[in-house]
Design a protein around this motif. Structure first.
Motif, PDB file in Angstrom:
ATOM      1  N   LEU A 158       0.721  -1.194   0.028  1.00 47.56           N
ATOM      2  CA  LEU A 158       0.010   0.033  -0.004  1.00 47.56           C
ATOM      3  C   LEU A 158       0.873   1.151   0.073  1.00 47.56           C
ATOM      4  O   LEU A 158       2.094   1.316   0.354  1.00 47.56           O
ATOM      5  CB  LEU A 158      -0.926  -0.013   1.124  1.00 47.56           C
ATOM      6  CG  LEU A 158      -2.108  -0.838   1.252  1.00 47.56           C
ATOM      7  CD1 LEU A 158      -2.680  -0.854   2.691  1.00 47.56           C
ATOM      8  CD2 LEU A 158      -3.159  -0.870   0.112  1.00 47.56           C
ATOM      9  N   GLU A 159       0.169   2.517  -0.391  1.00 47.53           N
ATOM     10  CA  GLU A 159       1.022   3.887  -0.557  1.00 47.53           C
ATOM     11  C   GLU A 159       1.397   3.888   1.023  1.00 47.53           C
ATOM     12  O   GLU A 159       0.970   3.595   1.936  1.00 47.53           O
ATOM     13  CB  GLU A 159       0.136   4.598  -1.174  1.00 47.53           C
ATOM     14  CG  GLU A 159      -0.291   4.594  -2.208  1.00 47.53           C
ATOM     15  CD  GLU A 159       0.995   5.057  -3.311  1.00 47.53           C
ATOM     16  OE1 GLU A 159       1.845   5.912  -2.972  1.00 47.53           O
ATOM     17  OE2 GLU A 159       1.052   4.451  -4.245  1.00 47.53           O
ATOM     18  N   ASP A 160       2.786   4.463   1.052  1.00 48.74           N
ATOM     19  CA  ASP A 160       3.319   4.791   2.206  1.00 48.74           C
ATOM     20  C   ASP A 160       3.154   6.212   2.561  1.00 48.74           C
ATOM     21  O   ASP A 160       4.130   6.950   2.038  1.00 48.74           O
ATOM     22  CB  ASP A 160       4.741   4.113   2.224  1.00 48.74           C
ATOM     23  CG  ASP A 160       5.377   4.572   3.498  1.00 48.74           C
ATOM     24  OD1 ASP A 160       6.860   4.419   3.664  1.00 48.74           O
ATOM     25  OD2 ASP A 160       4.892   4.796   4.545  1.00 48.74           O
ATOM     26  N   PHE A 161       2.234   6.763   3.287  1.00 50.87           N
ATOM     27  CA  PHE A 161       1.800   8.059   3.228  1.00 50.87           C
ATOM     28  C   PHE A 161       2.993   8.811   4.221  1.00 50.87           C
ATOM     29  O   PHE A 161       3.325   9.700   4.196  1.00 50.87           O
ATOM     30  CB  PHE A 161       0.440   8.494   3.733  1.00 50.87           C
ATOM     31  CG  PHE A 161      -0.374   7.773   2.557  1.00 50.87           C
ATOM     32  CD1 PHE A 161      -0.499   8.615   1.475  1.00 50.87           C
ATOM     33  CD2 PHE A 161      -1.451   6.970   3.049  1.00 50.87           C
ATOM     34  CE1 PHE A 161      -1.357   8.244   0.459  1.00 50.87           C
ATOM     35  CE2 PHE A 161      -2.192   6.512   1.787  1.00 50.87           C
ATOM     36  CZ  PHE A 161      -2.300   7.366   0.662  1.00 50.87           C
ATOM     37  N   GLU A 162       3.310   7.938   5.486  1.00 52.77           N
ATOM     38  CA  GLU A 162       4.363   8.144   6.219  1.00 52.77           C
ATOM     39  C   GLU A 162       5.759   8.554   5.558  1.00 52.77           C
ATOM     40  O   GLU A 162       6.426   9.562   5.904  1.00 52.77           O
ATOM     41  CB  GLU A 162       4.354   7.629   7.560  1.00 52.77           C
ATOM     42  CG  GLU A 162       3.206   7.604   8.225  1.00 52.77           C
ATOM     43  CD  GLU A 162       3.508   6.675   9.496  1.00 52.77           C
ATOM     44  OE1 GLU A 162       4.538   6.255  10.058  1.00 52.77           O
ATOM     45  OE2 GLU A 162       2.427   6.044  10.052  1.00 52.77           O
ATOM     46  N   GLY A 163       5.938   7.633   4.678  1.00 48.55           N
ATOM     47  CA  GLY A 163       7.178   7.834   4.015  1.00 48.55           C
ATOM     48  C   GLY A 163       7.197   9.033   3.082  1.00 48.55           C
ATOM     49  O   GLY A 163       8.102   9.450   2.713  1.00 48.55           O
ATOM     50  N   GLU A 164       6.029   9.259   2.522  1.00 51.35           N
ATOM     51  CA  GLU A 164       6.027  10.317   1.359  1.00 51.35           C
ATOM     52  C   GLU A 164       6.072  11.570   2.382  1.00 51.35           C
ATOM     53  O   GLU A 164       6.857  12.572   1.876  1.00 51.35           O
ATOM     54  CB  GLU A 164       4.568  10.625   0.857  1.00 51.35           C
ATOM     55  CG  GLU A 164       4.420   9.571  -0.270  1.00 51.35           C
ATOM     56  CD  GLU A 164       3.086   9.529  -0.878  1.00 51.35           C
ATOM     57  OE1 GLU A 164       2.396  10.386  -0.747  1.00 51.35           O
ATOM     58  OE2 GLU A 164       2.758   8.470  -1.481  1.00 51.35           O
ATOM     59  N   LEU A 165       5.556  11.877   3.284  1.00 54.89           N
ATOM     60  CA  LEU A 165       5.782  13.114   4.461  1.00 54.89           C
ATOM     61  C   LEU A 165       7.219  12.954   4.815  1.00 54.89           C
ATOM     62  O   LEU A 165       7.872  14.046   4.962  1.00 54.89           O
ATOM     63  CB  LEU A 165       4.903  12.857   5.740  1.00 54.89           C
ATOM     64  CG  LEU A 165       3.161  12.917   5.362  1.00 54.89           C
ATOM     65  CD1 LEU A 165       2.580  12.680   6.677  1.00 54.89           C
ATOM     66  CD2 LEU A 165       2.818  14.085   5.029  1.00 54.89           C
ATOM     67  N   LEU A 166       8.067  12.115   5.106  1.00 56.07           N
ATOM     68  CA  LEU A 166       9.309  12.115   5.450  1.00 56.07           C
ATOM     69  C   LEU A 166      10.159  12.577   4.247  1.00 56.07           C
ATOM     70  O   LEU A 166      11.019  13.454   4.550  1.00 56.07           O
ATOM     71  CB  LEU A 166       9.725  10.798   5.939  1.00 56.07           C
ATOM     72  CG  LEU A 166      11.151  10.457   6.480  1.00 56.07           C
ATOM     73  CD1 LEU A 166      11.557  11.409   7.636  1.00 56.07           C
ATOM     74  CD2 LEU A 166      11.402   9.111   6.868  1.00 56.07           C
ATOM     75  N   GLU A 167       9.678  12.112   2.968  1.00 55.30           N
ATOM     76  CA  GLU A 167      10.488  12.412   1.883  1.00 55.30           C
ATOM     77  C   GLU A 167      10.435  13.975   1.514  1.00 55.30           C
ATOM     78  O   GLU A 167      11.326  14.721   1.475  1.00 55.30           O
ATOM     79  CB  GLU A 167       9.768  11.730   0.746  1.00 55.30           C
ATOM     80  CG  GLU A 167      10.534  12.072  -0.788  1.00 55.30           C
ATOM     81  CD  GLU A 167      11.624  11.095  -1.023  1.00 55.30           C
ATOM     82  OE1 GLU A 167      12.508  11.526  -1.805  1.00 55.30           O
ATOM     83  OE2 GLU A 167      11.554   9.942  -0.341  1.00 55.30           O
ATOM     84  N   ASP A 168       9.158  14.500   1.802  1.00 51.53           N
ATOM     85  CA  ASP A 168       9.097  15.899   1.746  1.00 51.53           C
ATOM     86  C   ASP A 168       9.576  16.773   2.745  1.00 51.53           C
ATOM     87  O   ASP A 168      10.020  17.766   2.332  1.00 51.53           O
ATOM     88  CB  ASP A 168       7.316  16.460   1.786  1.00 51.53           C
ATOM     89  CG  ASP A 168       6.528  15.524   0.692  1.00 51.53           C
ATOM     90  OD1 ASP A 168       6.993  15.451  -0.442  1.00 51.53           O
ATOM     91  OD2 ASP A 168       5.152  15.620   0.915  1.00 51.53           O
ATOM     92  N   ALA A 169       9.511  16.323   3.945  1.00 49.97           N
ATOM     93  CA  ALA A 169      10.614  16.946   4.970  1.00 49.97           C
ATOM     94  C   ALA A 169      11.711  17.003   4.757  1.00 49.97           C
ATOM     95  O   ALA A 169      12.627  18.011   4.891  1.00 49.97           O
ATOM     96  CB  ALA A 169      10.126  16.111   6.252  1.00 49.97           C
TER      97      ALA A 169
END
Length: 127
Positions: free
Chosen positions: A74-85
């Motif tokens: 599944l999409e890793d939304f926490e990972g996306e937030l970390l990537e953006d940070a």
């Protein structure tokens, strides 16, 4: 040709959950007039692990595409937030001084840039 239904679920469910799933499948198959057979698809956990997929079916997205069964995490939304940070951290006065390779490593192991910044500002690391 009768329509077919594929259910992929974990072997590690407790007896109550397995019974509920069985009852739901029987009801579903009767409502849609789909014969329910005992044959199915079994994927050993080792196969999922070797493919880099989580063994928990709740963390998998499964669908049919072009006659294939596609199983993806599944999409890793926490990972996306970390990537953006970490993308934003490149413009930060403190974090921009951290070598790019180290920033990438910290991002890969899941450390938030705010934690790194706090450690640097509080004197935990020297560059």
């Amino acid at each position: 040709m009768a329509p077919e239904v594929i259910l992929i679920t974990s072997r590690n469910l407790d007896q109550t959950k397995r019974e509920k799933i069985g009852e739901a499948l029987w009801g579903f198959s009767e409502d849609l007039e789909i014969p329910l057979e005992s044959e199915g698809l079994y994927l050993p956990e080792e196969m999922l692990m070797e493919a880099g997929l989580p063994c928990d079916p709740d963390l998998l997205d499964m669908y049919l595409e072009d006659g294939r069964i596609v199983i993806e995490p599944l999409e890793d939304f926490e990972g996306e937030l970390l990537e953006d940070a970490w993308d934003d951290a490149r413009e930060d006065a403190v974090l921009s001084r951290v070598p790019a390779g180290l920033r990438e490593l910290l991002k890969c192991i899941g450390i938030h840039p705010a934690s790194v910044r706090d450690a640097i500002v509080e004197g935990g690391y020297e560059f």
